[in-house]
Scaffold this active site. Structure first.
Site, PDB file in Angstrom:
ATOM      1  N   CYS A 128     -32.898  42.196 -81.584  1.00 53.16           N
ATOM      2  CA  CYS A 128     -34.288  42.177 -82.035  1.00 53.16           C
ATOM      3  C   CYS A 128     -35.195  41.305 -81.173  1.00 53.16           C
ATOM      4  CB  CYS A 128     -34.333  41.766 -83.504  1.00 53.16           C
ATOM      5  SG  CYS A 128     -35.886  42.219 -84.332  1.00 53.16           S
ATOM      6  N   GLU A 168     -29.814  46.098 -86.947  1.00 52.59           N
ATOM      7  CA  GLU A 168     -29.730  44.668 -87.251  1.00 52.59           C
ATOM      8  C   GLU A 168     -29.590  44.494 -88.768  1.00 52.59           C
ATOM      9  OE1 GLU A 168     -32.199  40.553 -86.337  1.00 52.59           O
ATOM     10  OE2 GLU A 168     -33.315  42.419 -86.507  1.00 52.59           O
ATOM     11  N   LYS A 207     -27.487  36.157 -81.936  1.00 56.18           N
ATOM     12  CA  LYS A 207     -28.908  36.214 -81.572  1.00 56.18           C
ATOM     13  C   LYS A 207     -29.349  34.897 -80.935  1.00 56.18           C
ATOM     14  CE  LYS A 207     -33.227  37.822 -83.704  1.00 56.18           C
ATOM     15  NZ  LYS A 207     -33.769  38.297 -85.011  1.00 56.18           N
TER      16      LYS A 207
END
Length: 275
Positions: free
Chosen positions: A154, A43, A113
């Site tokens: 994440c 990331e 995300k």
């Protein structure tokens, strides 16, 4: 293809975009020398993990120097590369976006995300991505030569509904480039990846930046691969490193037949579905 050779590039990210890209290129080339089929970056691999740096380092997809550099390596070496994530700019919005390149260097999937990292652990860590980033609103499942994969980033790994939807749509490997910190990492990183793999009887892969003590945000590292039985089959420590591991995709079918969790769901009582 039943065997897949994965390379997890746990690189040290610094406050210098050019140097970060050079490091990513170097680790990709080293992975290729070790016969990797599928290479994964962390990331925010070109950018320090900081809201102010997201703004400074952001690139538009069209004309992105970072993405063109990765595309070229994928094409020249005929490998898949999941370019962890970068701060992507579109109009007046910023996204935390992951890009998947195929063996021809083409972008075949992108994931923005979905769950932004907004936390406040008392006396430990406070971070609010939503101060500068916009959340994505798409589920990301990509077709590859070896089957479908799902992509999250994440904090997305904490939400079992997202993983289940990707698996229900055919994903056999779940990839989460991530950057857990020194508070949440030791407590939850391995547990979450084992859980998502076990819940969905799929491989689950997390790739993080190395710990950089000089940075304002301290990444936990410990890039990881977990298998459909919930076992850790590869994991690093906090240092910069390349983790190479071969996975056997036949294990997915075997385990799903032996312990038919997905078949035994009570969809007459409950279901997880896209809106």
């Amino acid at each position: 293809m039943t065997k897949l050779r994965l390379s997890l590039c746990q690189m040290n990210v610094i406050d210098d975009k050019q140097e970060n890209i050079k490091k990513a290129q170097s680790m990709i080339r080293e992975s290729i020398k070790k016969n990797a089929d599928f290479i994964v970056l962390p990331e925010m691999f070109n950018c320090p993990y900081s809201n102010e740096k997201f703004i400074e380092y952001a690139e538009e997809e069209t004309g992105s120097f970072t993405l063109s550099s990765i595309s070229k390596l994928a094409c020249e070496n005929k490998v898949y590369i999941l370019a962890g994530s970068i701060p992507e700019k579109e109009n007046d919005r910023l996204y935390n976006t992951s890009y998947l390149f195929d063996r021809n260097g083409e972008i075949i999937a992108k994931h923005r995300k979905v769950h932004l990292f907004d936390i406040d652990v008392k006396d430990k860590i406070t971070f609010k991505e939503s101060d500068v980033l916009t959340a994505g609103d798409e589920f990301t499942i990509a077709k590859t030569d070896f089957g479908k994969i799902g992509i999250g980033i994440c904090y997305d790994v904490r939400f079992p509904e997202l993983a289940r939807i990707m698996v229900e749509n055919g994903a056999i490997i779940l990839f989460y480039p991530g950057a857990f910190n020194m508070t949440t990492g030791p407590a939850h990183w391995e547990l979450l990846f084992r859980s998502r793999a076990l819940d969905n009887q799929a491989y689950c892969v997390g790739v993080a930046p190395a710990l950089n003590e000089d940075a304002s945000y301290h990444s936990y590292g410990h890039s990881i691969i977990t298998d459909p039985w919930g076992r850790v089959i590869a994991q690093g420590d906090e240092k910069e490193q390349i983790i190479i591991s071969e996975i056997d995709l036949d294990e997915i079918k075997k385990i799903r037949e032996e312990l038919p969790l997905l078949k035994n769901k009570r969809e007459d009582l409950y279901e997880v579905k896209k809106k």
